[in-house]
Enzyme design. Sequence first.
Site: not given
Length: 319
Positions: A10, A14, A70, A74, A97, A143, A261
Amino acid sequence: MDQSKWKFNHTMLRVKDPKKSIAFYELIGMTVVQEMPMKEMGFTNYFLAYDGKTSASTGKHWTDREGVLELCHNYGTEDDPNYASHNGNKDPKGFGHTCISVDNIQAACQRIEDAGYRFQKKLTDGRMRSIAFALDPDNYWVEIIGQNSVEETEGVKETDTQSYRMNHSMIRVKNPEKSLKFYQDICGMTLLRTSEQKEAEFTLYFLGYPGDYDINKKTSNGVNPLAGKEGILELTWNYGTEKEEGQVYHNGNDKPQGFGHICLSVDDLDKAMEHFENKKVNFKKRLTDGKMRNVAFILDPDNYWVEIIQNQAIKNTGV
């Protein structure tokens, strides 16, 4: 440990408002396959993937997939007028992207536009008439590429989101030799395709775990044979950055934050940790650090975070 069983699982982003973000990704055919509240830490992670009848990994455990997205929320950002995720394409640059491949690109783009979403680049913009970039609610670039040629799908009004794939994620790298060595020699990825754009002064490297996907298959319409695959990492090298001093690109975790990440799921987490220790990689977090003892983070040459997790399907079956 068998790196041929590893998966590029994955990419984490955020987001400000998960309801708005999930609505966008559901529009382009994705499904929330795992929700992970971390209330004590003040956030929830939503894992989305293509899970339709004709999707690549339908019904699989979320750790046993490629092409997962993912979304990390927050708590409180949705009510903060000053909060905005950093999409990585404005200074400081780094992450570029995500990319989906679709059956009929004109119909897919029209469907997104009709739903009221904006585009960074429409099919009719610029010289490249075979790709588009939509903007999600946080202005991350998505994209859009075709699994069939633009000419072949001209005039087709329908699009089937079950056929879509989460094809790749792009990050910019300073030194391609160091990055390729890291992802190939240490992470066990295969260089699937290289695209030199000498006039524009950049080169793209596409890496991944082939698995049972035929990366050499021929396409009659000239479409990229990797368009039907999920779990590809695109490294973008802009010529000359390797000569610059210090860290050139922003990893998304230093402020301003956005991209977090990429993540590899592995067949044997403990043996993978031994492997990384032996390769003398830089760790952001070892399994023994902090409260979360089932995840680790290593750093690539540009200080992008690479999460390492156990593929639970392999762990549970012993395959």
